[in-house]
Design an enzyme around this catalytic site. Structure first.
Site: not given
Length: 742
Positions: A105, A116, A118, A170, A231, A240
């Site tokens: 995202s 968060d 990625d 992450d 979303k 979702y």
């Protein structure tokens, strides 16, 4: 906002006129430019989205950029240190590079407040994965901004998780077959995948897919705003969740991207409406493709139903655009697809009203009350003695809930099993005992039955196969602890208030979609611990069913047919009705859209269902922990392996089940104290649903402690053992058995 909603229509490579570039595998449906009303509606959409926190403040965005810059510098510094320790030439060390890429995202530009990040660490060939999980991990540990650092090296996609200055990140790792990593490296280059470890290919996949999506949409700003809206809508409507069989972020992004390709000049207000139009009428299981799949001759497995029989049984395929192409929605089941298609239809109806000024955008984002929608629910509870164990246990249980949904779908009398993706803290069983409990709720819809009396609907097998799978994996992965438990309760809507927080239930009551009226349920709580090694788990579609040949011309003989599903003959002489997601004719009109046809994938074969054999199965309503005797005579020959798509008939009637002893009845009633069910509910139709609970207890063969001790001393690696140990932990098992009376 970073763009004007009424800016001239442009493409990524041009600032003039209408787009000339062709996007997608079919021609556009419409090239119409936005009207003034579309611009006004888009502005209203932005204002409606703001209170939901879908836009991040510029200050917070700059903070993320700063954090990623620091992380990128750490990676470069670490790779230089590794290069020096491995005695590389100084000229190479100076230009060795290394880089942090983002995906998900954040890379798509649709992340929300507090989301968060990625990230992917890309390193040259002389840096090993072991270096990433040792020396780089240690380097991160020394940074004062880094908190909650943990490495998950054995994951399917190995990852380091951390919190950097308050932002969760992450980090995956990929080692490329390059001596240096240039700053302008384009990860979409397929040649980068040559000679790579499979874990590196998986790690690269997220970035490659995200970058491809952004290159395959006509206007990135319009795509982003539309995706933010979709979303939010999906999250508000509880659809979702990739892990539970709905769609995850990348799947929603690809559906929105396909809509943008079909309406390249439209802006967000139009695109949101067209999204619901296209996918409420999409003829699943035709795949959604953003580009024509390309063959790179790297011998990597790709999604192709012409070659892979298992791919023919995917119900809602949405194919990633980067090589190796994969289906991002392989977890979707009959029930979850049915729920999503229904939501698409409702979204279309609401956006029709919005375009006609009969409703506001806020109506689209109203959350329906899941707990008023159905009359019948299964409540799953996962408990563990410590918070750390709870996190591991909950993660495992949640990842397997879709197996339970799939098992319930095969029950002859169940039309729909709808799991709510949101979990809730569960009340403690014993207030004096330290225990951490999490709860999920599954709504059930039963079929209407005709010309039948005294029907048994037994859910014991469905619950049992689910718990077998969870416990087996927990043992195989060495994660299982003695006090990790799963419990299941079968409750009516009126009893939910005893388990759920008041604010969840205090919403406007919706019209129920269930076809039968249910009388109050007696206690049917389950406390299932270790299960026996003779249990059945859900097999893969390929091993269980014959596949139908595909039409080589790329079309299907049954284009409008549902996904493969077959029915079973009932042992209770009830004619089963096939469950399939509703198919909508693309010529159906909605508002002023009757003339628009939705292009399906012409170059990929549609999926034709296999023939529908008649299968019978007898399932005992009670299961013994130590080897259950097979039915004698002809009954034994009628028990096939579980088949995906087959309706599993109910268990024998209660007179065929063992009688309960008084002691067992007392234990069952004690377990039911948390659910004091009323006996004064009135039925509004002639149909009634009674519940029965039958219980059996096995002999104690081996305790949990001795089982775990024997595992530790055994030389056999349990990860290679497909079944549970021969002497599992004995438990009392309650069968959930409903009785439908006409």
């Amino acid at each position: 906002m970073p763009f004007s909603v009424c800016s001239p229509v442009t493409t990524q490579g041009s600032q003039t006129q209408l787009p000339q570039k062709h996007y997608g595998i079919t021609s556009p449906i419409s090239l119409a430019a936005p009207k003034e009303t579309d611009c006004l509606l888009t502005q209203k959409l932005i204002e409606t989205l703001k209170p939901f926190g879908v836009f991040e403040e510029e200050e917070e965005l700059q903070r993320r950029i700063l954090i990623l810059g620091k992380l990128n510098n750490l990676v470069k510094e670490w790779i230089r240190e590794i290069s020096e320790s491995k005695n590389l030439p100084q000229s190479v060390i100076e230009n060795v590079g290394g880089k942090i890429f983002t995906f998900g995202s954040y890379r798509l530009g649709v992340h929300t407040k507090g989301a968060d990040i990625d990230a992917l660490c890309v390193a040259p060939r002389h840096v090993d994965r072991s270096d990433f999980f040792t020396s780089f991990y240690e380097k991160l540990k020394l940074q004062e901004e880094v908190k909650d650092l943990r490495a998950v090296e054995e994951a399917f996609v190995p990852v380091i998780k951390l919190c950097f200055d308050g932002i969760e990140i992450d980090i995956l790792f990929a080692r490329l077959a390059l001596q240096t990593i240039p700053e302008d490296l384009d990860l979409r280059d397929d040649s980068l995948l040559k000679n790579l470890d499979i874990r590196c290919i998986r790690s690269l996949n997220g970035c490659r897919v995200t970058d491809e999506i952004l290159h395959l949409v006509p206007n990135i700003d319009n795509f982003r705003l539309t995706l933010r809206a979709i979303k939010l809508w999906a999250k508000r409507h509880n659809i979702y969740s990739n892990i539970l069989g709905f769609l995850g972020g990348v799947s929603w992004a690809m559906l929105v991207a396909r809509t943008c390709q079909l309406y390249p000049n439209a802006i967000a207000s139009t695109l949101v409406h067209k999204f619901f139009l296209v996918f409420s009428k999409w003829e699943w299981p035709n795949p959604v493709l953003l580009k024509q799949p390309e063959e790179c001759n790297l011998n990597l497995p790709v999604w192709d139903p012409r070659v892979n029989p298992s791919d023919r049984y995917h119900l809602m395929p949405i194919i990633t655009p980067a090589y190796p192409q994969q289906n991002s929605t392989y977890n979707v089941s009959v029930s979850t697809r049915m729920v999503m298609v229904e939501e698409f239809k409702q979204g279309l109806a609401i956006t029709d009203e919005i375009l006609l000024s009969k409703a506001e955008w806020s109506k689209l984002f109203e959350a329906p009350n899941f707990f008023q929608k159905y009359k019948h629910y299964i409540v799953l509870l996962a408990s563990a003695p410590t918070e750390k164990q709870r996190l591991e246990w909950v993660g495992l249980v949640e990842s397997k809930i879709r197996i339970l949904v799939g098992s319930l779908e095969k029950n002859e009398f169940i039309t729909l099993a709808h799991v709510n993706p949101q979990s809730f803290p569960a009340p403690k069983e014993n207030p004096d005992k330290e225990e951490f409990r999490t709860m999920w709720v599954i709504g059930l819809v039963f079929k209407k039955t005709e010309n039948s009396e005294n029907l048994s609907v037994d859910l014991t097998y469905d619950i049992q196969s689910f718990t077998d799978t969870v416990y087996r994996q927990a043992i195989n992965s060495k994660m299982f602890e003695v006090d990790m438990k799963i419990a299941a309760m079968h409750v009516k809507r009126k009893q939910l208030h005893q388990l759920l927080p008041n604010h969840v239930l205090q919403k406007k009551k919706k019209h129920s979609t269930e076809g039968v009226r249910l009388t109050p349920l007696n206690d049917s709580s389950l406390d299932l611990s270790m299960d026996s090694d003779n249990s059945m788990s859900v097999p893969s579609p390929t091993s269980a069913m014959k596949t139908s040949p595909l039409n080589s011309s790329g079309s299907s003989q049954g284009r409008n047919s549902p996904a493969p599903a077959v029915t079973a003959a009932s042992v209770t002489n009830i004619q089963a009705t096939e469950v399939s997601a509703p198919q909508v004719n693309s010529s159906e009109s909605s508002g002023g859209t009757a003339s628009e046809s939705i292009p399906q994938t012409a170059t990929q074969p549609a999926i034709s269902p296999p023939p529908k054999p008649t299968v019978s199965r007898v399932v005992s309503s009670t299961r013994l922990v130590n080897p259950a005797p097979r039915p004698s005579g002809n009954a034994a020959a009628k028990i096939p392996n579980p088949i995906v798509g087959v309706k599993r008939t109910s268990s024998p009637h209660k007179e065929e089940s063992p009688k309960k002893t008084r002691t067992e009845e007392d234990e069952t009633s004690e377990d039911a104290n948390c659910l004091a069910l009323s006996g004064h509910d009135k039925t509004e139709t002639k149909e009634q649903l009674d519940t029965e609970t039958s219980t059996t207890q096995s002999e104690t063969i081996q305790t949990a402690a001795s089982l775990l001790a024997s595992q530790k001393t055994s030389s056999t690696d349990l990860s290679d053992i497909p079944a549970l140990p021969a002497n599992p932990i004995p438990v009392i098992k309650n069968s959930i058995k409903l009785r439908l009376n006409r």
